[in-house]
Design a protein around this motif. Structure first.
Motif: not given
Length: 234
Positions: A153-158, A195-196
């Motif tokens: 699992h990690g960050d939901f960003d680019g 922002l992603i």
């Protein structure tokens, strides 16, 4: 480098130019921190020395009797995390794990929250601390060889998506609460994130890329840590 063993040392002009070229080659942003620079070198197949490259672990209870097994077991029994060096991970030893699961987080703060909640009963965790270095990849492969099932699992960003794809490509890890439905559920509770950033394809769930593009809002791993810990508790 014309006999100069320090030509690619951190901060030199040649090192900076080479890292920028590698970032362009791998379609990622140029590294800004020492950790990101080490990760990019590792991705290009340039190994760090055995001491400066470390990986953060918690809750590991190996069955062997060697140094690596003793270090991790003592830390687990004390309810603490352990930094393992690449040098400690390289020598062959009787390092085995009971059949079970190892969960991987991107951010050390999530591991800290797990230790605060579970203490010496903390489930097995490995933290990549952003882009995984050679020690992290080596340990994850070792754990998988010994029968562990890996979940990431990690960050939901680019950047988080690229890190997740890299970990799953280099190891046998599978997504852990990293689907489009998980993102949308988290976004409903954290609708005002950053922002992603630049988003690349999501190999394990194309619907996640669609949802993130539509909403344009990142969900950082720390903001869903309680959900992750609840899942670990189950």
């Amino acid at each position: 480098m014309h006999g100069n063993s320090h030509a690619l040392d951190d901060g030199t002009r040649l090192s900076t130019l080479t890292l920028r070229a590698l970032a362009t080659l791998y379609d990622q942003d140029p590294p800004e921190s020492a950790q990101q620079r080490r990760a990019l070198w590792t991705r290009a197949g340039v190994a760090d020395d055995g001491l400066s490259t470390t990986v953060l672990t918690a809750g590991l209870r190996p069955t062997g009797s060697g140094l690596l097994s003793q270090l991790t077991t003592l830390s687990t029994e004390a309810g603490h995390a352990t930094f393992l060096t690449l040098a400690q991970l390289r020598p062959p030893e009787d390092f085995g794990l009971p059949a079970g699961h190892v969960h991987i987080t991107e951010n050390p703060s999530v591991m800290a929250m797990a230790l605060n909640r579970f203490g010496r009963r903390c489930p097995a965790l490995v933290c990549t601390a952003g882009w995984p270095n050679s020690a992290a990849i080596h340990l994850l492969r070792l754990l998988a060889e010994k029968g562990a099932t890996l979940h990431y699992h990690g960050d939901f960003d680019g950047e988080g998506i690229r890190i997740a794809a890299h970990v799953m490509d280099k190891t046998s890890a599978t997504p852990w609460q990293m689907a489009a439905t998980n993102y949308l559920d988290a976004l409903s509770l954290n609708p005002r994130g950053p922002l992603i950033g630049r988003l690349t394809p999501v190999p394990w769930d194309p619907a996640l890329a669609t949802a993130m593009t539509e909403h344009g809002t990142a969900v950082l791993e720390e903001s869903v840590a309680s959900c992750l810990l609840d899942d670990l508790a189950r």
